[in-house]
Write a protein that holds these residues in place. Structure first.
Motif, PDB file in Angstrom:
ATOM      1  N   TYR A   1       0.832  -1.201   0.000  1.00 53.20           N
ATOM      2  CA  TYR A   1       0.000   0.000   0.000  1.00 53.20           C
ATOM      3  C   TYR A   1       0.870   1.256   0.000  1.00 53.20           C
ATOM      4  O   TYR A   1       1.908   1.303   0.677  1.00 53.20           O
ATOM      5  CB  TYR A   1      -0.937   0.010   1.207  1.00 53.20           C
ATOM      6  CG  TYR A   1      -2.002  -1.044   1.138  1.00 53.20           C
ATOM      7  CD1 TYR A   1      -3.259  -0.769   0.606  1.00 53.20           C
ATOM      8  CD2 TYR A   1      -1.768  -2.338   1.592  1.00 53.20           C
ATOM      9  CE1 TYR A   1      -4.242  -1.742   0.539  1.00 53.20           C
ATOM     10  CE2 TYR A   1      -2.743  -3.328   1.522  1.00 53.20           C
ATOM     11  CZ  TYR A   1      -3.975  -3.014   0.994  1.00 53.20           C
ATOM     12  OH  TYR A   1      -4.938  -3.961   0.918  1.00 53.20           O
ATOM     13  N   LYS A   2       0.420   2.265  -0.730  1.00 52.44           N
ATOM     14  CA  LYS A   2       1.133   3.539  -0.733  1.00 52.44           C
ATOM     15  C   LYS A   2       0.128   4.678  -0.819  1.00 52.44           C
ATOM     16  O   LYS A   2      -1.049   4.471  -1.162  1.00 52.44           O
ATOM     17  CB  LYS A   2       2.109   3.601  -1.891  1.00 52.44           C
ATOM     18  CG  LYS A   2       1.454   3.725  -3.254  1.00 52.44           C
ATOM     19  CD  LYS A   2       2.512   3.959  -4.329  1.00 52.44           C
ATOM     20  CE  LYS A   2       1.874   4.202  -5.697  1.00 52.44           C
ATOM     21  NZ  LYS A   2       2.881   4.504  -6.734  1.00 52.44           N
ATOM     22  N   ASP A   3       0.590   5.882  -0.527  1.00 52.18           N
ATOM     23  CA  ASP A   3      -0.288   7.044  -0.561  1.00 52.18           C
ATOM     24  C   ASP A   3      -0.815   7.267  -1.969  1.00 52.18           C
ATOM     25  O   ASP A   3      -0.095   7.118  -2.964  1.00 52.18           O
ATOM     26  CB  ASP A   3       0.458   8.291  -0.091  1.00 52.18           C
ATOM     27  CG  ASP A   3       0.753   8.244   1.392  1.00 52.18           C
ATOM     28  OD1 ASP A   3       0.035   7.517   2.096  1.00 52.18           O
ATOM     29  OD2 ASP A   3       1.693   8.921   1.831  1.00 52.18           O
ATOM     30  N   ALA A   4      -2.102   7.607  -2.063  1.00 50.38           N
ATOM     31  CA  ALA A   4      -2.718   7.905  -3.352  1.00 50.38           C
ATOM     32  C   ALA A   4      -2.386   9.350  -3.756  1.00 50.38           C
ATOM     33  O   ALA A   4      -1.633  10.054  -3.076  1.00 50.38           O
ATOM     34  CB  ALA A   4      -4.221   7.700  -3.268  1.00 50.38           C
ATOM     35  N   HIS A   5      -2.995   9.799  -4.867  1.00 52.72           N
ATOM     36  CA  HIS A   5      -2.697  11.129  -5.376  1.00 52.72           C
ATOM     37  C   HIS A   5      -3.058  12.228  -4.384  1.00 52.72           C
ATOM     38  O   HIS A   5      -2.439  13.284  -4.353  1.00 52.72           O
ATOM     39  CB  HIS A   5      -3.459  11.377  -6.684  1.00 52.72           C
ATOM     40  CG  HIS A   5      -2.830  10.714  -7.871  1.00 52.72           C
ATOM     41  ND1 HIS A   5      -3.087   9.405  -8.203  1.00 52.72           N
ATOM     42  CD2 HIS A   5      -1.942  11.177  -8.783  1.00 52.72           C
ATOM     43  CE1 HIS A   5      -2.386   9.092  -9.281  1.00 52.72           C
ATOM     44  NE2 HIS A   5      -1.691  10.128  -9.661  1.00 52.72           N
ATOM     45  N   PHE A   6      -4.085  11.979  -3.560  1.00 55.21           N
ATOM     46  CA  PHE A   6      -4.577  13.028  -2.672  1.00 55.21           C
ATOM     47  C   PHE A   6      -4.472  12.589  -1.220  1.00 55.21           C
ATOM     48  O   PHE A   6      -4.608  11.403  -0.894  1.00 55.21           O
ATOM     49  CB  PHE A   6      -6.012  13.396  -3.035  1.00 55.21           C
ATOM     50  CG  PHE A   6      -6.124  14.021  -4.400  1.00 55.21           C
ATOM     51  CD1 PHE A   6      -6.034  15.393  -4.574  1.00 55.21           C
ATOM     52  CD2 PHE A   6      -6.292  13.225  -5.516  1.00 55.21           C
ATOM     53  CE1 PHE A   6      -6.113  15.961  -5.824  1.00 55.21           C
ATOM     54  CE2 PHE A   6      -6.385  13.785  -6.790  1.00 55.21           C
ATOM     55  CZ  PHE A   6      -6.282  15.159  -6.934  1.00 55.21           C
TER      56      PHE A   6
ATOM     57  N   LYS B   1     -10.531  13.855 -11.051  1.00 50.48           N
ATOM     58  CA  LYS B   1     -11.964  13.593 -11.258  1.00 50.48           C
ATOM     59  C   LYS B   1     -12.432  12.439 -10.379  1.00 50.48           C
ATOM     60  O   LYS B   1     -13.543  12.470  -9.827  1.00 50.48           O
ATOM     61  CB  LYS B   1     -12.220  13.259 -12.731  1.00 50.48           C
ATOM     62  CG  LYS B   1     -11.977  14.408 -13.687  1.00 50.48           C
ATOM     63  CD  LYS B   1     -12.971  15.540 -13.471  1.00 50.48           C
ATOM     64  CE  LYS B   1     -12.779  16.645 -14.505  1.00 50.48           C
ATOM     65  NZ  LYS B   1     -13.714  17.772 -14.277  1.00 50.48           N
ATOM     66  N   LEU B   2     -11.586  11.402 -10.253  1.00 54.71           N
ATOM     67  CA  LEU B   2     -11.942  10.264  -9.405  1.00 54.71           C
ATOM     68  C   LEU B   2     -12.195  10.703  -7.972  1.00 54.71           C
ATOM     69  O   LEU B   2     -13.203  10.332  -7.362  1.00 54.71           O
ATOM     70  CB  LEU B   2     -10.822   9.226  -9.432  1.00 54.71           C
ATOM     71  CG  LEU B   2     -10.821   8.218 -10.581  1.00 54.71           C
ATOM     72  CD1 LEU B   2      -9.555   7.383 -10.540  1.00 54.71           C
ATOM     73  CD2 LEU B   2     -12.049   7.330 -10.503  1.00 54.71           C
ATOM     74  N   TYR B   3     -11.299  11.496  -7.428  1.00 56.05           N
ATOM     75  CA  TYR B   3     -11.437  11.890  -6.028  1.00 56.05           C
ATOM     76  C   TYR B   3     -12.572  12.887  -5.829  1.00 56.05           C
ATOM     77  O   TYR B   3     -13.212  12.914  -4.774  1.00 56.05           O
ATOM     78  CB  TYR B   3     -10.110  12.446  -5.507  1.00 56.05           C
ATOM     79  CG  TYR B   3      -9.116  11.351  -5.250  1.00 56.05           C
ATOM     80  CD1 TYR B   3      -9.083  10.694  -4.028  1.00 56.05           C
ATOM     81  CD2 TYR B   3      -8.240  10.923  -6.239  1.00 56.05           C
ATOM     82  CE1 TYR B   3      -8.189   9.668  -3.791  1.00 56.05           C
ATOM     83  CE2 TYR B   3      -7.342   9.894  -6.014  1.00 56.05           C
ATOM     84  CZ  TYR B   3      -7.321   9.268  -4.790  1.00 56.05           C
ATOM     85  OH  TYR B   3      -6.452   8.250  -4.564  1.00 56.05           O
ATOM     86  N   GLU B   4     -12.859  13.684  -6.838  1.00 54.04           N
ATOM     87  CA  GLU B   4     -14.018  14.581  -6.741  1.00 54.04           C
ATOM     88  C   GLU B   4     -15.306  13.772  -6.660  1.00 54.04           C
ATOM     89  O   GLU B   4     -16.208  14.072  -5.872  1.00 54.04           O
ATOM     90  CB  GLU B   4     -14.048  15.527  -7.953  1.00 54.04           C
ATOM     91  CG  GLU B   4     -12.958  16.601  -7.919  1.00 54.04           C
ATOM     92  CD  GLU B   4     -12.959  17.450  -9.178  1.00 54.04           C
ATOM     93  OE1 GLU B   4     -13.726  17.130 -10.101  1.00 54.04           O
ATOM     94  OE2 GLU B   4     -12.187  18.422  -9.244  1.00 54.04           O
ATOM     95  N   LEU B   5     -15.394  12.727  -7.492  1.00 54.61           N
ATOM     96  CA  LEU B   5     -16.577  11.867  -7.438  1.00 54.61           C
ATOM     97  C   LEU B   5     -16.627  11.084  -6.132  1.00 54.61           C
ATOM     98  O   LEU B   5     -17.690  10.904  -5.530  1.00 54.61           O
ATOM     99  CB  LEU B   5     -16.577  10.899  -8.621  1.00 54.61           C
ATOM    100  CG  LEU B   5     -16.829  11.477 -10.007  1.00 54.61           C
ATOM    101  CD1 LEU B   5     -16.759  10.391 -11.064  1.00 54.61           C
ATOM    102  CD2 LEU B   5     -18.191  12.164 -10.078  1.00 54.61           C
ATOM    103  N   GLY B   6     -15.458  10.593  -5.685  1.00 51.82           N
ATOM    104  CA  GLY B   6     -15.411   9.806  -4.462  1.00 51.82           C
ATOM    105  C   GLY B   6     -15.876  10.571  -3.246  1.00 51.82           C
ATOM    106  O   GLY B   6     -16.485   9.995  -2.338  1.00 51.82           O
ATOM    107  N   GLN B   7     -15.627  11.875  -3.200  1.00 51.13           N
ATOM    108  CA  GLN B   7     -16.033  12.693  -2.062  1.00 51.13           C
ATOM    109  C   GLN B   7     -17.553  12.853  -1.984  1.00 51.13           C
ATOM    110  O   GLN B   7     -18.089  13.217  -0.934  1.00 51.13           O
ATOM    111  CB  GLN B   7     -15.367  14.072  -2.138  1.00 51.13           C
ATOM    112  CG  GLN B   7     -13.853  14.036  -1.988  1.00 51.13           C
ATOM    113  CD  GLN B   7     -13.419  13.347  -0.716  1.00 51.13           C
ATOM    114  OE1 GLN B   7     -13.851  13.697   0.372  1.00 51.13           O
ATOM    115  NE2 GLN B   7     -12.582  12.329  -0.835  1.00 51.13           N
ATOM    116  N   LYS B   8     -18.251  12.583  -3.098  1.00 54.10           N
ATOM    117  CA  LYS B   8     -19.711  12.673  -3.078  1.00 54.10           C
ATOM    118  C   LYS B   8     -20.345  11.480  -2.355  1.00 54.10           C
ATOM    119  O   LYS B   8     -21.524  11.504  -2.020  1.00 54.10           O
ATOM    120  CB  LYS B   8     -20.255  12.751  -4.502  1.00 54.10           C
ATOM    121  CG  LYS B   8     -19.841  14.028  -5.239  1.00 54.10           C
ATOM    122  CD  LYS B   8     -20.438  14.043  -6.646  1.00 54.10           C
ATOM    123  CE  LYS B   8     -20.029  15.318  -7.380  1.00 54.10           C
ATOM    124  NZ  LYS B   8     -20.595  15.346  -8.753  1.00 54.10           N
TER     125      LYS B   8
END
Length: 463
Positions: free
Chosen positions: A97-102, A135-142
């Motif tokens: 496991y490693k840190d993601a983009h955000f 875009k992935l993380y923007e959607l994930g926060q919803k």
């Protein structure tokens, strides 16, 4: 079968499913982080002579799920999990496991290596860009299932939220990126359904395994256990992801087929120089209507699970007309005449969740259409009527497909019962329709054979 303590597999504080089954003695499942990795855990109690003996725990790692998905389809998938869900010792000892983009999220880096082996491409060619990751993380926060189209490399970005079934805590999301020059919005729906079907298949296999385990117990006690388990399963089906998947797939099959047929027809007419300019707006409207229905179906089933359904006053005639508009093209393509016996001059108001009535009507209309096609009925028709009788609102749907066999008519609303081939039906459509009408709308749904064919009747009590 061995003692897990012999292999130093002690349960950690994160394994709430094991504690839940130990305490309540009922099956459960959820996404969890274990000692060696993370994934979906299914736990079943072992009971003999009403004595709790222990439990069986089955897990499917996130790597196995994503690898299977990426092996079969041209997608990049990964589990993006909140970092605070992991113990610090786990992250220190597990180098996968490693840190993601955000900030605040991590993911399994071996996923890209799996995809590299399957696609025979370099990591740099398949690794998502910063724009797509954003875009992935923007959607994930919803914290809800959704998809969007990203112009860069014609990519479809899809996220599916992950919640813990016991604590209802948001743990992260599953990301899916579809790539390819020919990908469009139809592919988004297709791959999403296939991804969800993988989970349904795993659930069915686990239930089958559960029955095999019970077979080793005493025969008399086994009969009692099966009866109790089936009662528990019936009560829990509405909350299980497997049933949601099946119902979404059942609702989506006809709209997706209609979209595909319209798009193929436009392309064929264009190739042969037969495309008429006035055909384009009409066909585009039908595609838009079908895609709107697909989106509304997801909202409806999401509301079922979260129990945040919102009722409002609607006009029955409008709901019927919207349902007919969606299925009209499919009926015309199969030369089925639609007969409407509806008074549009006197609006009938009713308080309900608007999408639910449309869902039931389209279910029944699709079944009528399929019966006519299967039996090759000539001069075929489907008639829908709206009748006011005393304090009741009656909606009837009749076809001329010669009716339902008597041996099947008593089972037509049972879950998983279908007269169609397995690839054409799940057996959940009419079961869900009856549930919606009787439990959500306080009415009744029945069927009988008329002189012409099947006659479905929806009864709603005037408010």
């Amino acid at each position: 079968m061995v003692n897990p303590l012999d292999f130093d597999r002690k349960t950690s504080n994160k394994r709430e499913t094991l504690k839940y089954v130990q305490q309540h003695k009922v099956p459960t499942s959820s996404y969890e982080i274990g000692k060696f990795g993370s994934g979906y855990r299914f736990v079943y109690p072992i009971i003999k002579n009403n004595i709790y003996l222990g439990l069986i725990s089955l897990t499917f790692s996130e790597e196995a799920i994503t690898k299977s998905l990426m092996k079969q389809y041209d997608v990049l998938s990964n589990f993006i999990i909140k970092k605070d869900m992991f113990d610090k010792d786990f992250l220190k000892n597990n180098k996968s496991y490693k840190d993601a983009h955000f900030a605040g999220f991590i993911h399994n880096k071996t996923i890209l290596e799996d995809l590299k082996l399957e696609s025979k491409k370099k990591i740099i060619d398949i690794k998502p860009s910063y724009e797509i990751s954003k875009k992935l993380y923007e959607l994930g926060q919803k914290k809800e299932a959704s998809s969007i189209f990203v112009n860069e490399k014609d990519s479809i970005v899809t996220v599916i939220p992950i919640y813990h079934n016991i604590s209802n805590m948001y743990e992260g999301f599953v990301s899916i990126i579809s790539k390819g020059e020919t990908i469009n919005l139809l592919n988004t729906n297709y791959y999403t359904i296939l991804f969800l079907f993988i989970f349904l298949y795993l659930s069915v296999m686990l239930l089958f395994l559960q029955q095999k385990i019970k077979a080793v117990l005493d025969k008399e006690l086994t009969k009692q256990m099966i009866k109790k388990d089936q009662q528990l399963l019936e009560q829990a089906k509405m909350a299980q992801m497997g049933e949601m998947i099946g119902n979404i797939a059942h609702q989506w099959r006809q709209p997706l087929s209609a979209i595909s047929t319209i798009a193929s027809g436009i392309k064929l007419n264009h190739e042969f120089g037969m495309l008429q300019e006035n055909d384009i707006p009409k066909n585009m409207d039908l595609i838009v209507d079908n895609t709107k229905y697909l989106s509304k179906t997801i909202d409806t089933f999401r509301d079922f699970i979260k129990e945040k359904r919102v009722e409002k006053e609607v006009i029955i005639q409008d709901r019927i007309e919207e349902s007919l508009k969606i299925i009209q093209a499919s009926l015309e393509n199969n030369h089925i005449k639609l007969i409407k016996n509806i008074d549009y001059q006197t609006p009938i108001k009713y308080k309900m969740i608007p999408e639910e009535l449309a869902q039931v009507l389209i279910n029944i209309l699709n079944n009528a259409k399929d019966a006519i096609i299967h039996k090759k009925i000539e001069d075929s028709w489907i008639k829908i009527s709206l009748i006011i009788k005393s304090n009741k609102i009656l909606i009837t749907i009749e076809d001329n497909a010669k009716g339902i066999e008597e041996v099947n008519i008593a089972k037509i609303f049972d879950p998983y019962f279908t007269t169609k081939h397995q690839s054409q039906g799940t057996g959940l459509g009419l079961y869900m329709s009856k549930t919606i009408i009787e439990k959500h709308l306080g009415g009744s749904l029945s069927v009988k054979n008329s002189e012409n064919g099947a006659l479905f009747t929806i009864e709603l009590y005037r408010q």
